[in-house]
Design a protein around this motif. Structure first.
Motif, PDB file in Angstrom:
ATOM      1  N   SER A   1     -15.140   4.478   3.737  1.00  0.00           N
ATOM      2  CA  SER A   1     -14.557   5.333   2.707  1.00  0.00           C
ATOM      3  C   SER A   1     -13.074   5.592   3.011  1.00  0.00           C
ATOM      4  N   GLU A   2     -12.789   5.867   4.307  1.00  0.00           N
ATOM      5  CA  GLU A   2     -11.408   6.102   4.713  1.00  0.00           C
ATOM      6  C   GLU A   2     -10.560   4.850   4.531  1.00  0.00           C
ATOM      7  N   GLN A   3     -11.131   3.691   4.872  1.00  0.00           N
ATOM      8  CA  GLN A   3     -10.368   2.452   4.740  1.00  0.00           C
ATOM      9  C   GLN A   3     -10.107   2.106   3.275  1.00  0.00           C
ATOM     10  N   ARG A   4     -11.050   2.434   2.399  1.00  0.00           N
ATOM     11  CA  ARG A   4     -10.801   2.190   0.974  1.00  0.00           C
ATOM     12  C   ARG A   4      -9.647   3.063   0.476  1.00  0.00           C
ATOM     13  N   GLU A   5      -9.601   4.305   0.969  1.00  0.00           N
ATOM     14  CA  GLU A   5      -8.478   5.180   0.602  1.00  0.00           C
ATOM     15  C   GLU A   5      -7.165   4.616   1.173  1.00  0.00           C
ATOM     16  N   ASN A   6      -7.216   4.116   2.414  1.00  0.00           N
ATOM     17  CA  ASN A   6      -6.017   3.511   3.005  1.00  0.00           C
ATOM     18  C   ASN A   6      -5.551   2.311   2.205  1.00  0.00           C
ATOM     19  N   LEU A   7      -6.515   1.502   1.716  1.00  0.00           N
ATOM     20  CA  LEU A   7      -6.164   0.322   0.926  1.00  0.00           C
ATOM     21  C   LEU A   7      -5.430   0.720  -0.354  1.00  0.00           C
ATOM     22  N   ALA A   8      -5.932   1.781  -1.009  1.00  0.00           N
ATOM     23  CA  ALA A   8      -5.286   2.222  -2.246  1.00  0.00           C
ATOM     24  C   ALA A   8      -3.842   2.660  -1.969  1.00  0.00           C
TER      25      ALA A   8
ATOM     26  N   LEU B   1       2.191   1.165  -1.841  1.00  0.00           N
ATOM     27  CA  LEU B   1       3.419   0.847  -1.097  1.00  0.00           C
ATOM     28  C   LEU B   1       3.840  -0.603  -1.325  1.00  0.00           C
ATOM     29  N   ALA B   2       2.850  -1.524  -1.417  1.00  0.00           N
ATOM     30  CA  ALA B   2       3.185  -2.921  -1.679  1.00  0.00           C
ATOM     31  C   ALA B   2       3.853  -3.064  -3.042  1.00  0.00           C
ATOM     32  N   LEU B   3       3.343  -2.335  -4.029  1.00  0.00           N
ATOM     33  CA  LEU B   3       3.942  -2.367  -5.358  1.00  0.00           C
ATOM     34  C   LEU B   3       5.355  -1.793  -5.322  1.00  0.00           C
ATOM     35  N   GLU B   4       5.535  -0.708  -4.555  1.00  0.00           N
ATOM     36  CA  GLU B   4       6.859  -0.113  -4.418  1.00  0.00           C
ATOM     37  C   GLU B   4       7.825  -1.097  -3.758  1.00  0.00           C
ATOM     38  N   ALA B   5       7.358  -1.851  -2.758  1.00  0.00           N
ATOM     39  CA  ALA B   5       8.207  -2.834  -2.078  1.00  0.00           C
ATOM     40  C   ALA B   5       8.563  -3.984  -3.005  1.00  0.00           C
ATOM     41  N   GLU B   6       7.571  -4.434  -3.804  1.00  0.00           N
ATOM     42  CA  GLU B   6       7.824  -5.573  -4.713  1.00  0.00           C
ATOM     43  C   GLU B   6       8.902  -5.249  -5.748  1.00  0.00           C
ATOM     44  N   LYS B   7       9.027  -3.956  -6.059  1.00  0.00           N
ATOM     45  CA  LYS B   7      10.046  -3.558  -7.044  1.00  0.00           C
ATOM     46  C   LYS B   7      11.461  -3.666  -6.469  1.00  0.00           C
TER      47      LYS B   7
ATOM     48  N   GLY C   1      -3.800   4.098   8.294  1.00  0.00           N
ATOM     49  CA  GLY C   1      -4.760   3.419   9.180  1.00  0.00           C
ATOM     50  C   GLY C   1      -5.245   2.084   8.614  1.00  0.00           C
ATOM     51  N   HIS C   2      -6.377   1.619   9.153  1.00  0.00           N
ATOM     52  CA  HIS C   2      -6.928   0.316   8.787  1.00  0.00           C
ATOM     53  C   HIS C   2      -7.448   0.302   7.349  1.00  0.00           C
ATOM     54  N   VAL C   3      -7.468  -0.925   6.805  1.00  0.00           N
ATOM     55  CA  VAL C   3      -8.060  -1.148   5.480  1.00  0.00           C
ATOM     56  C   VAL C   3      -9.258  -2.086   5.676  1.00  0.00           C
ATOM     57  N   PRO C   4     -10.145  -2.221   4.662  1.00  0.00           N
ATOM     58  CA  PRO C   4     -11.273  -3.157   4.790  1.00  0.00           C
ATOM     59  C   PRO C   4     -10.789  -4.556   5.164  1.00  0.00           C
ATOM     60  N   ARG C   5     -11.516  -5.187   6.079  1.00  0.00           N
ATOM     61  CA  ARG C   5     -11.081  -6.475   6.621  1.00  0.00           C
ATOM     62  C   ARG C   5     -10.877  -7.529   5.535  1.00  0.00           C
ATOM     63  N   ASP C   6     -11.774  -7.584   4.560  1.00  0.00           N
ATOM     64  CA  ASP C   6     -11.664  -8.639   3.545  1.00  0.00           C
ATOM     65  C   ASP C   6     -10.460  -8.431   2.619  1.00  0.00           C
ATOM     66  N   ALA C   7      -9.961  -7.182   2.526  1.00  0.00           N
ATOM     67  CA  ALA C   7      -8.817  -6.919   1.646  1.00  0.00           C
ATOM     68  C   ALA C   7      -7.481  -7.021   2.383  1.00  0.00           C
ATOM     69  N   ARG C   8      -7.518  -7.052   3.717  1.00  0.00           N
ATOM     70  CA  ARG C   8      -6.293  -7.012   4.518  1.00  0.00           C
ATOM     71  C   ARG C   8      -5.335  -8.179   4.231  1.00  0.00           C
ATOM     72  N   PRO C   9      -5.782  -9.453   4.219  1.00  0.00           N
ATOM     73  CA  PRO C   9      -4.828 -10.562   4.011  1.00  0.00           C
ATOM     74  C   PRO C   9      -4.028 -10.445   2.711  1.00  0.00           C
ATOM     75  N   LYS C  10      -4.685 -10.010   1.649  1.00  0.00           N
ATOM     76  CA  LYS C  10      -4.001  -9.976   0.356  1.00  0.00           C
ATOM     77  C   LYS C  10      -2.911  -8.897   0.327  1.00  0.00           C
ATOM     78  N   VAL C  11      -3.276  -7.682   0.756  1.00  0.00           N
ATOM     79  CA  VAL C  11      -2.295  -6.602   0.663  1.00  0.00           C
ATOM     80  C   VAL C  11      -1.167  -6.805   1.667  1.00  0.00           C
ATOM     81  N   GLU C  12      -1.477  -7.299   2.877  1.00  0.00           N
ATOM     82  CA  GLU C  12      -0.416  -7.562   3.851  1.00  0.00           C
ATOM     83  C   GLU C  12       0.446  -8.737   3.412  1.00  0.00           C
TER      84      GLU C  12
END
Length: 409
Positions: A270-277, A282-288, A313-324
């Motif tokens: 649950s915490e990692q899903r919140e971290n992912l959001a 932040l990724a969207l802010e950087a892309e701008k 903190g950490h995000v779900p492992r399967d979502a990490r490559p895309k957001v990073e």
């Protein structure tokens, strides 16, 4: 004197019966008339007729033994032969002869039937023995045991043979049953020993499983539980009552651990899903920040975004490559912009680029003069060779001029 077709009484009261061999004295009569005397001995004859009829009926309708029938026939024949009766004694003798022949025939029939029954019983018992000896080597313990018990019941229902044959077959039959019973006892004794060893092994596994149930070293403990399960399966089954109790304890210890781990992982997920959001924001802010127009401002803004990123903190492992990957894309664009700026503003690099361009320009001018001279001298071979060299130097010069333009010169 009185007489009838089968007997007479003389004047002295002597009573005679007529037979094929002649007259025979059957008795004497002094108390009454000759007719009364004949009537008395005729009643004796009628009694013999009745007795013979009864014996004929018994032989025909009952299971009277041949021995008893023969004894009865001999008794009646003695009475007929003694001739204390008046009547057709020869007819009675013939009836007894016929009855005796019938009894003899039935004796032979019974003897043949008994011999046939005995042969069939022997064959049946030999088949039972053969099957029992085959079952003695079986390892189908329940099926073979049930079948052997059924064979005993079948054996008991068969007639006895002569003592020697019956004893020999029974000895083989009993030996086969004993051999099977001995093998079965040995098998289950070994099985009991194996089950006892399995019980001791599983007791040890349960003890370790229960000691691990409150561990929070999730990865290492989960791996150990998998190893314990492998060892459990390899240990074999314990006694039924012990197996169920041990399994419940073993499974219960695992459940305690894995339920605790699941609860922790659920909270972490649950915490990692919140971290992912938050990181996606932040990724969207950087892309701008792209494309980079003001390198200094973009660099400062990206540094601020990256600091906030690292604080999450950490995000779900399967979502990490895309957001990073999205952040890395922005970071590479900024690095490329920095490299381009460095090349453009670096005096040493600009001087080296200008020097190289001047050298290439001098070489191109010299080669062009040599080509013209060779053409003028009609030395086309030399001119062509120089022209190819000129072409290569010109390409290098064009590339150097393009690089020099990046420095603004």
């Amino acid at each position: 004197m009185s007489s009838d077709p089968w007997g007479r009484v003389d004047e002295t009261g002597t009573v005679y019966v007529r037979t094929a061999e002649g007259e025979k004295v059957v008795g004497s009569w002094q108390a009454g008339s000759p007719d009364e005397a004949l009537a008395y001995f005729e009643r004796k004859y009628d009694g013999l007729v009745v007795e013979i009829g009864l014996l004929e009926r018994r032989v025909r309708t009952t299971d009277l033994s041949s021995k008893d029938a023969t004894t009865a026939i001999e008794h009646l024949r003695a009475q007929v032969d003694e001739a204390h009766a008046v009547g057709d004694l020869e007819a009675l003798g013939k009836r007894l002869d016929k009855l005796e022949a019938g009894v003899a025939e039935r004796r032979e029939e019974r003897k043949a039937a008994k011999a046939k029954q005995s042969a069939e019983a022997r064959q049946a018992k030999e088949q039972l023995v053969a099957e029992a000896e085959e079952l003695a080597a079986s390892e189908q313990w329940r099926v073979a045991g049930d079948r052997l018990r059924a064979l005993v019941d079948t054996w008991k229902g068969l007639p006895r043979l002569d003592r020697k044959t019956d004893d020999e077959l029974w000895h083989r039959f009993s030996h086969a049953r004993s051999a099977f019973s001995k093998r079965r006892k040995a098998h289950f004794a070994a099985l009991d020993a194996q089950r006892e060893e399995a019980r001791r092994t599983k007791e040890r596994l349960v003890t370790e499983a229960e000691s691990l149930s409150d561990s929070t070293d999730w990865g290492q403990t989960a791996a150990r539980y998998r190893e314990l399960m492998t060892e459990w399966k390899a240990a074999g089954r314990a006694q039924r009552e012990a197996e169920e109790d041990l399994w419940n304890r073993f499974r219960g210890a695992q459940d305690v651990f894995f339920q605790a781990r699941s609860a922790v992982f659920a909270e972490r997920d649950s915490e990692q899903r919140e971290n992912l959001a938050r990181k996606e924001e932040l990724a969207l802010e950087a892309e701008k920040l792209l494309p980079v127009t003001d390198l200094k401002a973009v660099r400062a803004a990206f540094r601020s975004i990256n600091e906030r990123w690292e604080a999450i903190g950490h995000v779900p492992r399967d979502a990490r490559p895309k957001v990073e990957g999205r952040m890395h894309t922005v970071e590479r664009a900024i690095l490329e912009a920095e490299e381009a700026e460095w090349r453009r503003t670096n005096p040493e690099a600009r001087a080296r680029a200008a020097g190289l361009t001047g050298q290439l320009q001098d070489a191109v001018d010299k080669l062009r003069t040599q080509v013209d001279a060779a053409r003028a001298a009609s030395n086309n071979t030399k001119a062509d060779k120089l022209a190819k060299e000129l072409e290569g130097r010109q390409a290098l010069l064009d590339q150097a001029l393009k690089g020099l333009q990046e420095f603004g010169g």
